[in-house]
Design a protein around this motif. Structure first.
Motif, PDB file in Angstrom:
ATOM      1  N   ILE A  15      33.941  28.019  10.481  1.00 22.71           N
ATOM      2  CA  ILE A  15      33.328  27.113  10.753  1.00 22.71           C
ATOM      3  C   ILE A  15      34.378  25.798  10.412  1.00 22.71           C
ATOM      4  O   ILE A  15      34.680  25.466   9.093  1.00 22.71           O
ATOM      5  CB  ILE A  15      31.934  26.815   9.974  1.00 22.71           C
ATOM      6  CG1 ILE A  15      31.081  27.841  10.446  1.00 22.71           C
ATOM      7  CG2 ILE A  15      31.320  25.285  10.396  1.00 22.71           C
ATOM      8  CD1 ILE A  15      29.625  27.922   9.844  1.00 22.71           C
ATOM      9  N   LEU A  16      34.535  24.663  11.274  1.00 25.67           N
ATOM     10  CA  LEU A  16      35.346  23.718  10.674  1.00 25.67           C
ATOM     11  C   LEU A  16      34.683  22.336  10.862  1.00 25.67           C
ATOM     12  O   LEU A  16      33.672  22.167  11.812  1.00 25.67           O
ATOM     13  CB  LEU A  16      36.892  23.476  12.131  1.00 25.67           C
ATOM     14  CG  LEU A  16      37.388  24.669  12.090  1.00 25.67           C
ATOM     15  CD1 LEU A  16      38.314  24.598  13.160  1.00 25.67           C
ATOM     16  CD2 LEU A  16      38.144  24.844  10.638  1.00 25.67           C
ATOM     17  N   ARG A  17      34.913  21.372   9.982  1.00 24.48           N
ATOM     18  CA  ARG A  17      34.233  20.128   9.889  1.00 24.48           C
ATOM     19  C   ARG A  17      35.305  18.968   9.900  1.00 24.48           C
ATOM     20  O   ARG A  17      36.334  19.117   9.416  1.00 24.48           O
ATOM     21  CB  ARG A  17      33.639  20.106   8.544  1.00 24.48           C
ATOM     22  CG  ARG A  17      32.281  21.000   8.322  1.00 24.48           C
ATOM     23  CD  ARG A  17      31.030  20.408   8.313  1.00 24.48           C
ATOM     24  NE  ARG A  17      30.259  21.578   7.910  1.00 24.48           N
ATOM     25  CZ  ARG A  17      29.079  21.913   8.557  1.00 24.48           C
ATOM     26  NH1 ARG A  17      28.769  21.180   9.528  1.00 24.48           N
ATOM     27  NH2 ARG A  17      28.300  22.834   8.260  1.00 24.48           N
ATOM     28  N   LYS A  18      34.943  18.115  10.301  1.00 26.26           N
ATOM     29  CA  LYS A  18      35.960  16.911  10.486  1.00 26.26           C
ATOM     30  C   LYS A  18      35.394  15.693   9.647  1.00 26.26           C
ATOM     31  O   LYS A  18      34.247  15.288   9.783  1.00 26.26           O
ATOM     32  CB  LYS A  18      35.922  16.305  12.295  1.00 26.26           C
ATOM     33  CG  LYS A  18      37.077  15.222  12.416  1.00 26.26           C
ATOM     34  CD  LYS A  18      36.833  14.768  13.735  1.00 26.26           C
ATOM     35  CE  LYS A  18      37.874  13.510  14.105  1.00 26.26           C
ATOM     36  NZ  LYS A  18      37.790  13.264  15.653  1.00 26.26           N
ATOM     37  N   ASP A  19      36.368  15.091   8.852  1.00 24.58           N
ATOM     38  CA  ASP A  19      35.890  14.165   7.944  1.00 24.58           C
ATOM     39  C   ASP A  19      35.850  12.676   8.957  1.00 24.58           C
ATOM     40  O   ASP A  19      36.585  12.491   9.581  1.00 24.58           O
ATOM     41  CB  ASP A  19      37.214  14.099   6.778  1.00 24.58           C
ATOM     42  CG  ASP A  19      36.918  13.193   5.642  1.00 24.58           C
ATOM     43  OD1 ASP A  19      35.563  12.727   5.661  1.00 24.58           O
ATOM     44  OD2 ASP A  19      37.529  12.765   4.941  1.00 24.58           O
ATOM     45  N   ALA A  20      34.712  12.180   8.617  1.00 25.88           N
ATOM     46  CA  ALA A  20      34.357  10.797   9.321  1.00 25.88           C
ATOM     47  C   ALA A  20      35.474   9.709   9.018  1.00 25.88           C
ATOM     48  O   ALA A  20      35.979   8.865   9.811  1.00 25.88           O
ATOM     49  CB  ALA A  20      32.977  10.588   9.078  1.00 25.88           C
ATOM     50  N   ALA A  21      35.660   9.667   7.633  1.00 27.97           N
ATOM     51  CA  ALA A  21      36.502   8.528   7.328  1.00 27.97           C
ATOM     52  C   ALA A  21      38.044   8.773   7.570  1.00 27.97           C
ATOM     53  O   ALA A  21      38.770   7.858   8.218  1.00 27.97           O
ATOM     54  CB  ALA A  21      36.446   8.549   5.898  1.00 27.97           C
ATOM     55  N   THR A  22      38.747   9.938   7.487  1.00 29.42           N
ATOM     56  CA  THR A  22      39.927  10.046   7.733  1.00 29.42           C
ATOM     57  C   THR A  22      40.301  10.935   8.997  1.00 29.42           C
ATOM     58  O   THR A  22      41.356  10.614   9.557  1.00 29.42           O
ATOM     59  CB  THR A  22      40.822  10.774   6.535  1.00 29.42           C
ATOM     60  OG1 THR A  22      40.229  12.219   6.590  1.00 29.42           O
ATOM     61  CG2 THR A  22      40.585  10.230   5.367  1.00 29.42           C
ATOM     62  N   VAL A  25      40.512  17.651   9.942  1.00 30.10           N
ATOM     63  CA  VAL A  25      39.711  18.688  10.042  1.00 30.10           C
ATOM     64  C   VAL A  25      39.910  19.529   8.862  1.00 30.10           C
ATOM     65  O   VAL A  25      41.234  20.170   8.572  1.00 30.10           O
ATOM     66  CB  VAL A  25      40.018  19.483  11.411  1.00 30.10           C
ATOM     67  CG1 VAL A  25      39.173  20.850  11.684  1.00 30.10           C
ATOM     68  CG2 VAL A  25      39.701  18.441  12.691  1.00 30.10           C
ATOM     69  N   TYR A  26      38.937  19.997   8.402  1.00 27.18           N
ATOM     70  CA  TYR A  26      39.025  21.104   7.315  1.00 27.18           C
ATOM     71  C   TYR A  26      38.072  22.335   7.290  1.00 27.18           C
ATOM     72  O   TYR A  26      37.030  22.283   8.148  1.00 27.18           O
ATOM     73  CB  TYR A  26      38.883  20.383   5.837  1.00 27.18           C
ATOM     74  CG  TYR A  26      37.270  19.848   5.504  1.00 27.18           C
ATOM     75  CD1 TYR A  26      36.654  20.741   4.978  1.00 27.18           C
ATOM     76  CD2 TYR A  26      37.045  18.646   6.237  1.00 27.18           C
ATOM     77  CE1 TYR A  26      35.100  20.206   4.802  1.00 27.18           C
ATOM     78  CE2 TYR A  26      35.726  18.080   5.849  1.00 27.18           C
ATOM     79  CZ  TYR A  26      34.675  18.901   5.252  1.00 27.18           C
ATOM     80  OH  TYR A  26      33.485  18.504   5.057  1.00 27.18           O
ATOM     81  N   VAL A  27      38.245  23.355   6.904  1.00 27.85           N
ATOM     82  CA  VAL A  27      37.469  24.634   6.786  1.00 27.85           C
ATOM     83  C   VAL A  27      36.322  24.503   6.101  1.00 27.85           C
ATOM     84  O   VAL A  27      36.387  24.167   4.591  1.00 27.85           O
ATOM     85  CB  VAL A  27      38.453  25.930   6.480  1.00 27.85           C
ATOM     86  CG1 VAL A  27      37.507  27.007   6.485  1.00 27.85           C
ATOM     87  CG2 VAL A  27      39.319  26.075   7.326  1.00 27.85           C
ATOM     88  N   ALA A  28      35.107  24.511   6.392  1.00 21.17           N
ATOM     89  CA  ALA A  28      33.974  24.309   5.582  1.00 21.17           C
ATOM     90  C   ALA A  28      33.364  25.728   5.139  1.00 21.17           C
ATOM     91  O   ALA A  28      32.923  25.720   4.023  1.00 21.17           O
ATOM     92  CB  ALA A  28      32.854  23.476   6.590  1.00 21.17           C
ATOM     93  N   THR A  29      33.548  26.661   6.140  1.00 18.51           N
ATOM     94  CA  THR A  29      32.911  28.048   5.539  1.00 18.51           C
ATOM     95  C   THR A  29      33.787  28.985   6.333  1.00 18.51           C
ATOM     96  O   THR A  29      34.095  28.909   7.592  1.00 18.51           O
ATOM     97  CB  THR A  29      31.649  28.072   6.218  1.00 18.51           C
ATOM     98  OG1 THR A  29      30.781  26.842   5.944  1.00 18.51           O
ATOM     99  CG2 THR A  29      30.763  29.143   5.675  1.00 18.51           C
ATOM    100  N   ASN A  30      33.882  29.914   5.622  1.00 15.92           N
ATOM    101  CA  ASN A  30      34.873  31.203   6.195  1.00 15.92           C
ATOM    102  C   ASN A  30      33.908  32.365   5.885  1.00 15.92           C
ATOM    103  O   ASN A  30      33.763  32.908   4.827  1.00 15.92           O
ATOM    104  CB  ASN A  30      36.078  30.995   5.350  1.00 15.92           C
ATOM    105  CG  ASN A  30      36.980  32.065   6.236  1.00 15.92           C
ATOM    106  OD1 ASN A  30      36.711  32.900   7.206  1.00 15.92           O
ATOM    107  ND2 ASN A  30      38.441  32.278   5.759  1.00 15.92           N
ATOM    108  N   LEU A  31      33.001  33.073   6.974  1.00 20.02           N
ATOM    109  CA  LEU A  31      32.465  34.124   6.669  1.00 20.02           C
ATOM    110  C   LEU A  31      33.183  35.187   7.196  1.00 20.02           C
ATOM    111  O   LEU A  31      33.625  35.468   8.423  1.00 20.02           O
ATOM    112  CB  LEU A  31      31.109  33.898   7.428  1.00 20.02           C
ATOM    113  CG  LEU A  31      30.273  32.648   7.215  1.00 20.02           C
ATOM    114  CD1 LEU A  31      29.103  32.687   8.039  1.00 20.02           C
ATOM    115  CD2 LEU A  31      29.526  32.693   5.588  1.00 20.02           C
TER     116      LEU A  31
END
Length: 101
Positions: A15-22, A25-31
């Motif tokens: 699951i990837l998430r995008k930082d709103a400020a910068t 994209v970073y990995v939020a969860t790795n199942l």
């Protein structure tokens, strides 16, 4: 995150998430689906492998014998009976070859 029930074919969910400020994209969860544990002791695994190999060889022998039986039966009257020993020997030879691989 709650426990997900996944099909065994699914290996991993990222699951990837995008930082709103910068905007990065970073990995939020790795199942990962690690699958089931082996239900055999280490001592018996070589024996299990041997038994499985012999079973597959017997199945191959049966298929080869059936093909040769049908061919002999097509070629001449009661051909399966005349060629039975040769067909069995050749099927066993092929099965033996498959166990050595």
């Amino acid at each position: 995150m709650s426990e997900l029930k996944l099909d065994p074919i699914v290996g991993r969910i990222t699951i990837l998430r995008k930082d709103a400020a910068t905007g990065h994209v970073y990995v939020a969860t790795n199942l990962r689906n690690l699958g089931r544990k082996k239900r055999s002791t280490k001592l018996l695994r070589p024996l299990e492998k041997l038994i499985r190999r012999v079973g597959k060889a017997q199945a191959r022998s049966a298929v080869i014998y059936t093909q040769r039986h049908e061919t002999s039966n097509r070629k001449k009257k009661n051909g399966w009976l005349y060629d039975m020993m040769a067909n069995m020997r050749k099927a066993q030879k092929q099965a033996w070859k498959s166990t050595r691989k």
